[in-house]
Design an enzyme around this catalytic site. Structure first.
Site, PDB file in Angstrom:
ATOM      1  N   HIS A   4       1.173   3.061 -15.066  1.00 15.71           N
ATOM      2  CA  HIS A   4       2.272   3.942 -14.631  1.00 15.71           C
ATOM      3  C   HIS A   4       2.991   4.570 -15.834  1.00 15.71           C
ATOM      4  O   HIS A   4       3.391   5.732 -15.786  1.00 15.71           O
ATOM      5  CB  HIS A   4       3.254   3.192 -13.731  1.00 15.71           C
ATOM      6  CG  HIS A   4       2.586   2.604 -12.524  1.00 15.71           C
ATOM      7  ND1 HIS A   4       3.130   1.577 -11.803  1.00 15.71           N
ATOM      8  CD2 HIS A   4       1.393   2.886 -11.924  1.00 15.71           C
ATOM      9  CE1 HIS A   4       2.315   1.264 -10.803  1.00 15.71           C
ATOM     10  NE2 HIS A   4       1.247   2.039 -10.865  1.00 15.71           N
ATOM     11  N   HIS A  51       0.514   8.054  -4.874  1.00 17.07           N
ATOM     12  CA  HIS A  51       0.504   7.018  -5.908  1.00 17.07           C
ATOM     13  C   HIS A  51      -0.895   6.832  -6.479  1.00 17.07           C
ATOM     14  O   HIS A  51      -1.053   6.622  -7.694  1.00 17.07           O
ATOM     15  CB  HIS A  51       1.060   5.678  -5.403  1.00 17.07           C
ATOM     16  CG  HIS A  51       1.137   4.694  -6.532  1.00 17.07           C
ATOM     17  ND1 HIS A  51       2.182   4.667  -7.437  1.00 17.07           N
ATOM     18  CD2 HIS A  51       0.243   3.788  -6.976  1.00 17.07           C
ATOM     19  CE1 HIS A  51       1.933   3.779  -8.371  1.00 17.07           C
ATOM     20  NE2 HIS A  51       0.760   3.220  -8.117  1.00 17.07           N
ATOM     21  N   ASP A 107      -1.944   6.929 -10.353  1.00 18.41           N
ATOM     22  CA  ASP A 107      -2.764   5.919 -11.052  1.00 18.41           C
ATOM     23  C   ASP A 107      -3.922   6.566 -11.817  1.00 18.41           C
ATOM     24  O   ASP A 107      -4.208   6.188 -12.958  1.00 18.41           O
ATOM     25  CB  ASP A 107      -3.356   4.906 -10.044  1.00 18.41           C
ATOM     26  CG  ASP A 107      -2.362   3.849  -9.589  1.00 18.41           C
ATOM     27  OD1 ASP A 107      -1.297   3.684 -10.224  1.00 18.41           O
ATOM     28  OD2 ASP A 107      -2.668   3.167  -8.587  1.00 18.41           O
ATOM     29  N   HIS A 119      -8.638   1.436  -9.790  1.00 16.86           N
ATOM     30  CA  HIS A 119      -8.718   1.319 -11.249  1.00 16.86           C
ATOM     31  C   HIS A 119     -10.136   1.054 -11.752  1.00 16.86           C
ATOM     32  O   HIS A 119     -10.522   1.566 -12.797  1.00 16.86           O
ATOM     33  CB  HIS A 119      -7.791   0.212 -11.751  1.00 16.86           C
ATOM     34  CG  HIS A 119      -6.348   0.504 -11.492  1.00 16.86           C
ATOM     35  ND1 HIS A 119      -5.702   1.614 -12.005  1.00 16.86           N
ATOM     36  CD2 HIS A 119      -5.419  -0.147 -10.761  1.00 16.86           C
ATOM     37  CE1 HIS A 119      -4.450   1.613 -11.604  1.00 16.86           C
ATOM     38  NE2 HIS A 119      -4.248   0.556 -10.844  1.00 16.86           N
TER      39      HIS A 119
HETATM   40  N1  P76 Z   1      -1.347  -1.910  -6.978  1.00 21.66           N
HETATM   41  C1  P76 Z   1      -2.248  -0.861  -7.341  1.00 21.66           C
HETATM   42  C2  P76 Z   1      -1.534   0.022  -8.335  1.00 21.66           C
HETATM   43  O1  P76 Z   1      -0.562   0.687  -8.092  1.00 21.66           O
HETATM   44  N2  P76 Z   1      -2.037   0.046  -9.546  1.00 21.66           N
HETATM   45  O2  P76 Z   1      -1.479   0.794 -10.490  1.00 21.66           O
HETATM   46  C3  P76 Z   1      -1.764  -3.113  -6.560  1.00 21.66           C
HETATM   47  O3  P76 Z   1      -2.940  -3.317  -6.350  1.00 21.66           O
HETATM   48  N3  P76 Z   1      -0.833  -4.103  -6.370  1.00 21.66           N
HETATM   49  C4  P76 Z   1       0.558  -3.943  -6.725  1.00 21.66           C
HETATM   50  C5  P76 Z   1       1.514  -4.587  -5.797  1.00 21.66           C
HETATM   51  C6  P76 Z   1       1.181  -6.062  -5.569  1.00 21.66           C
HETATM   52  C7  P76 Z   1      -0.203  -6.080  -5.014  1.00 21.66           C
HETATM   53  C8  P76 Z   1      -1.222  -5.435  -5.905  1.00 21.66           C
HETATM   54  C9  P76 Z   1       2.173  -6.722  -4.606  1.00 21.66           C
HETATM   55  C10 P76 Z   1       3.391  -6.143  -4.376  1.00 21.66           C
HETATM   56  C11 P76 Z   1       4.329  -6.682  -3.515  1.00 21.66           C
HETATM   57  C12 P76 Z   1       4.058  -7.823  -2.869  1.00 21.66           C
HETATM   58  C13 P76 Z   1       2.854  -8.444  -3.087  1.00 21.66           C
HETATM   59  C14 P76 Z   1       1.915  -7.877  -3.949  1.00 21.66           C
HETATM   60  C15 P76 Z   1       5.052  -8.299  -1.948  1.00 21.66           C
HETATM   61  C16 P76 Z   1       5.886  -8.576  -1.174  1.00 21.66           C
HETATM   62  C17 P76 Z   1       6.881  -8.874  -0.215  1.00 21.66           C
HETATM   63  C18 P76 Z   1       6.708  -8.557   1.115  1.00 21.66           C
HETATM   64  C19 P76 Z   1       7.659  -8.836   2.038  1.00 21.66           C
HETATM   65  C20 P76 Z   1       8.844  -9.413   1.667  1.00 21.66           C
HETATM   66  C21 P76 Z   1       9.045  -9.717   0.339  1.00 21.66           C
HETATM   67  C22 P76 Z   1       8.071  -9.440  -0.602  1.00 21.66           C
HETATM   68  C23 P76 Z   1      -2.805  -0.082  -6.163  1.00 21.66           C
HETATM   69  C24 P76 Z   1      -1.805   0.528  -5.242  1.00 21.66           C
HETATM   70  O4  P76 Z   1      -3.634   0.918  -6.652  1.00 21.66           O
HETATM   71 ZN    ZN Z   2      -0.248   2.130  -9.510  1.00 24.48          ZN
END
Ligand code: P76
Ligand code: ZN
Length: 269
Positions: free
Chosen positions: A73, A225, A229, A252
Site C-alpha cells: 500500500h 483495492h 494492490d 499478490h
Molecule cells: N489483504 C489483501 C491485500 O489487501 N493485500 O494488499 C488480505 O489478504 N488480508 C488483509 C486483511 C486480513 C486478511 C488478509 C484480515 C483483516 C481483518 C480481519 C481478519 C483478517 C478481521 C476482523 C474482524 C471481524 C469482525 C470483528 C472484528 C474483527 C487482499 C485484499 O488482496
Molecule cells: Zn492491499
C-alpha cells in the site's frame, strides 16, 4: 517526467495488519538515482523483484534475513505520486503500518511534500503483450503510453461480479481499503496472519452485507483495492510503469509472476 523525492522526512506509526505489531516508519528524502528502498536493523532492502520473500496475503521484501512485511500500500502510494528516490526506515516492528487499510493517510501526508529533482525519471514500458495465469486467474499486460488497470473479481453472495477500470485518477483508488470475507477469517488467523485486522482497517464482507459501520467508500471498493494492490506490486519493477493491465481474479502471487516476467524481458533486451 523528472525524478522526485520528498521535501523533508515524514513519519507514520501504527500496527501491522498481519503481525499486529506496532511500528514506526520514517520516510527519508534521497538524491537522484537512489531508488526506493526499505531500511531495517542495519540492512538496506532495495525495492526489486529479487527481494520479494512472500506474496501470501501481502507482499513482503527481505534481504540478508531481514524482512519488511506488507509493503504494497505504501509502494502503491509512492508509485501514484511518482516518487523515485526515498528510503523507508522501519523501526520497532517488521511491518508497514496498515493505517486505515487504504493509501489515504500516506497520500494525504505525502502529496504536499513531493519535490522534483533535476534528472529524468526512468519509465518501464510494456513493449509487447505479456500474460501470466494460475488456475482460472490471469493478468495480461499490453503496450500503451497510458497507465490503465482493469480488475475483475467474482465475489460470492452480496457483491457478486465486479469490474473496475483505473485510468490514472489517484482519488479513484487511494481510499479503497483492504478487505476480507467473514468466512475466511478463521483460516487466515490459523495461518498466523491478520493479527492486526479489525473493522478499523479492513472492509469485512459477509453474506448479506458489510460489517463496518459506515459501509463502503465506493460501491466497488474491493476491486478498486485490488487495482491499488497491483499499482503497488508493479512498482517492484523500480520505475513508473506505462501500459494497459487486465487482471482477472489476480492477487499478490500472480502480480509477482507478472512482475518477474516483465523484469526478465527488461534484462534480456
Ligand atoms: N489483504 C489483501 C491485500 O489487501 N493485500 O494488499 C488480505 O489478504 N488480508 C488483509 C486483511 C486480513 C486478511 C488478509 C484480515 C483483516 C481483518 C480481519 C481478519 C483478517 C478481521 C476482523 C474482524 C471481524 C469482525 C470483528 C472484528 C474483527 C487482499 C485484499 O488482496
Ligand atoms: Zn492491499
Amino acid at each position: 517526467m523528472k525524478q522526485r523525492t520528498i521535501k523533508e522526512r515524514l513519519e507514520f506509526t501504527g500496527i501491522g495488519i498481519h503481525s499486529g505489531e506496532k511500528a514506526k516508519i520514517v520516510l527519508h528524502p534521497e538524491p537522484e538515482n537512489t531508488g526506493i528502498a526499505f531500511y531495517r536493523e542495519g540492512v538496506r532492502i532495495a525495492v526489486s523483484p529479487a527481494n520479494v520473500v512472500n506474496t501470501f496475503h501481502s507482499t513482503d521484501l527481505g534481504s540478508e534475513g531481514v524482512v519488511v512485511r506488507t509493503v504494497e500500500h505504501l509502494l502503491a502510494t509512492l508509485h501514484l505520486l511518482g516518487i523515485s528516490n526515498l528510503t523507508v526506515e522501519v523501526i520497532g516492528g517488521s511491518e508497514i503500518p496498515i493505517m486505515d487499510g487504504s493509501g489515504y493517510f500516506f497520500y494525504r501526508e505525502l502529496k504536499g511534500k513531493v519535490v522534483k529533482q533535476s534528472e529524468d525519471a526512468e519509465v518501464f514500458r510494456i513493449d509487447e503483450e505479456v500474460r501470466v495465469s494460475r488456475g482460472d486467474s490471469y493478468i495480461v499486460a499490453l503496450p500503451c503510453s497510458c497507465f490503465e488497470i482493469t480488475y475483475e473479481g467474482e465475489f460470492r453472495d452480496y457483491l457478486g461480479r465486479q469490474r473496475y477500470t483505473f485510468k490514472g485518477n489517484v482519488r479513484d483508488i487511494v481510499l479503497a481499503r483492504t478487505f476480507c470475507f467473514d468466512h475466511e477469517i478463521e483460516l487466515i488467523k490459523k495461518n498466523g496472519l491478520g493479527k492486526g485486522g479489525s473493522l478499523e482497517n479492513t472492509l469485512v464482507i459477509g453474506r448479506d452485507g458489510i460489517y463496518n459501520r459506515g459501509g463502503l467508500r465506493y460501491q466497488d471498493e474491493p476491486v478498486r483495492h485490488k487495482v491499488f494492490d497491483l499499482v503497488g506490486d508493479l512498482y517492484l519493477l523500480g520505475a513508473s510503469v506505462r501500459g494497459k493491465f487486465i487482471s482477472y481474479k489476480g492477487g499478490h502471487t500472480l502480480n509477482y509472476e507478472l512482475v518477474k516476467a516483465l523484469y526478465s524481458r527488461l534484462v534480456m533486451k
